[in-house]
Design a protein around this motif. Structure first.
Motif, PDB file in Angstrom:
ATOM      1  N   UNK A   1       0.841  -1.281  -0.014  1.00 10.27           N
ATOM      2  CA  UNK A   1       0.130   0.155  -0.113  1.00 10.27           C
ATOM      3  C   UNK A   1       0.886   1.231  -0.003  1.00 10.27           C
ATOM      4  N   UNK A   2       1.819   1.230   0.878  1.00  8.59           N
ATOM      5  CA  UNK A   2       2.760   2.424   0.971  1.00  8.59           C
ATOM      6  C   UNK A   2       3.569   2.572  -0.211  1.00  8.59           C
TER       7      UNK A   2
ATOM      8  N   UNK B   1       4.492  -3.205  14.430  1.00  8.55           N
ATOM      9  CA  UNK B   1       4.995  -3.520  13.052  1.00  8.55           C
ATOM     10  C   UNK B   1       4.555  -2.272  12.543  1.00  8.55           C
ATOM     11  N   UNK B   2       3.494  -1.275  12.609  1.00  6.05           N
ATOM     12  CA  UNK B   2       3.428  -0.176  11.938  1.00  6.05           C
ATOM     13  C   UNK B   2       4.472   0.787  12.430  1.00  6.05           C
ATOM     14  N   UNK B   3       4.768   0.878  13.619  1.00  4.46           N
ATOM     15  CA  UNK B   3       5.825   1.632  13.851  1.00  4.46           C
ATOM     16  C   UNK B   3       7.093   1.490  13.142  1.00  4.46           C
TER      17      UNK B   3
ATOM     18  N   UNK C   1       9.336   3.930  10.570  1.00  3.79           N
ATOM     19  CA  UNK C   1      10.718   4.144  10.733  1.00  3.79           C
ATOM     20  C   UNK C   1      11.620   3.488   9.554  1.00  3.79           C
ATOM     21  N   UNK C   2      11.514   2.436   9.184  1.00  8.74           N
ATOM     22  CA  UNK C   2      12.041   2.069   7.944  1.00  8.74           C
ATOM     23  C   UNK C   2      11.753   2.831   6.805  1.00  8.74           C
TER      24      UNK C   2
ATOM     25  N   UNK D   1       4.085   9.213  11.758  1.00  9.56           N
ATOM     26  CA  UNK D   1       3.422   8.518  12.267  1.00  9.56           C
ATOM     27  C   UNK D   1       2.421   9.250  13.037  1.00  9.56           C
ATOM     28  N   UNK D   2       0.981   8.767  13.199  1.00  9.08           N
ATOM     29  CA  UNK D   2       0.216   9.270  14.435  1.00  9.08           C
ATOM     30  C   UNK D   2      -0.127   7.948  15.253  1.00  9.08           C
ATOM     31  N   UNK D   3       0.629   8.030  16.474  1.00  9.12           N
ATOM     32  CA  UNK D   3       0.717   6.661  17.334  1.00  9.12           C
ATOM     33  C   UNK D   3      -0.795   6.959  18.216  1.00  9.12           C
ATOM     34  N   UNK D   4      -1.962   6.569  17.685  1.00 10.62           N
ATOM     35  CA  UNK D   4      -3.273   6.460  18.143  1.00 10.62           C
ATOM     36  C   UNK D   4      -3.162   5.487  19.336  1.00 10.62           C
ATOM     37  N   UNK D   5      -2.520   4.503  19.276  1.00 10.19           N
ATOM     38  CA  UNK D   5      -2.491   3.534  20.188  1.00 10.19           C
ATOM     39  C   UNK D   5      -2.009   4.090  21.589  1.00 10.19           C
TER      40      UNK D   5
END
Length: 222
Positions: A119-120, A158-160, A164-165, A170-174
């Protein structure tokens, strides 16, 4: 005659300047039912429209209930790229985790990462700036006793790591939801603080998400 020519040149110049006025940054929010509801009155996208300059941002919702990361991949051409976005905010993951226990149709971690990377890649190939989001919550208890906390923390990481890669915002809603609940959920309730049903946003949840998204959009506009 010279005066007429000058006037015409002035009018032509002003017309060209008007044509060259910068268009608003077109932002597509790409996700599941949380984003689908985000365009409704009081939803996070609706709130966000009032929080960012209207002449600088055009906000579009592209959420469909029940979607997982591979659903986003399959409908990306029609629902996102066709809109020629400048920025795409990807917020997905809850159903990939939730449906594993609810329906047995979730997404394994390795497939989740592969589809997310695809997707990215496709969005970046289309010259869209990409902002990633971690899934916020499946239950609001703060002692990690919600049934899917383990998986949700794993998929959020995994998303974080992907952000980074790929050097993506990043919106870290968690993290934002946990921090908020640690302060505002002393009775350790599983819902009702930021969500109506452990997942979907209530008024406070929409406000918190809108505030987090605002920070990301203003950063992307710089």
């Amino acid at each position: 005659m010279k005066t007429i020519i000058k006037s015409l040149l002035f009018l032509v110049t002003m017309g060209l300047l008007a044509m060259n006025v910068a268009k608003p940054t077109r932002v597509v929010f790409f996700g599941d039912s949380i984003t689908q509801a985000g365009v409704n009155p009081g939803g996070y996208i609706d709130l966000l429209r009032k929080m960012v300059p209207a002449d600088q941002f055009e906000l579009i919702g592209a959420g469909i209930g029940g979607n997982k990361i591979y659903d986003l991949f399959l409908r990306m051409d029609d629902d996102v790229l066709a809109k020629q976005p400048d920025v795409v905010v990807v917020w997905v993951g809850v159903n990939d985790v939730w449906h594993k226990s609810s329906f047995g149709t979730g997404t394994d971690p390795d497939k989740f990462v592969k589809f997310y990377e695809a997707v990215v890649k496709k969005l970046k190939t289309a010259n869209a700036r990409v902002i990633l989001c971690t899934p916020a919550a499946i239950g609001e208890k703060t002692d990690f006793s919600n049934q899917q906390d383990g998986d949700l923390n794993q998929y959020s990481q995994l998303i974080r790591d992907l952000a980074k890669r790929q050097n993506l915002p990043l919106v870290d809603l968690r993290k934002a939801f946990l921090d908020y609940n640690l302060k505002n959920n002393p009775e350790n309730k599983e819902k009702g603080i930021l969500t109506t049903d452990r997942v979907h946003l209530n008024e406070a949840g929409n406000k918190l998400v809108a505030e987090q998204m605002q920070k990301a959009l203003m950063g992307a506009a710089k």
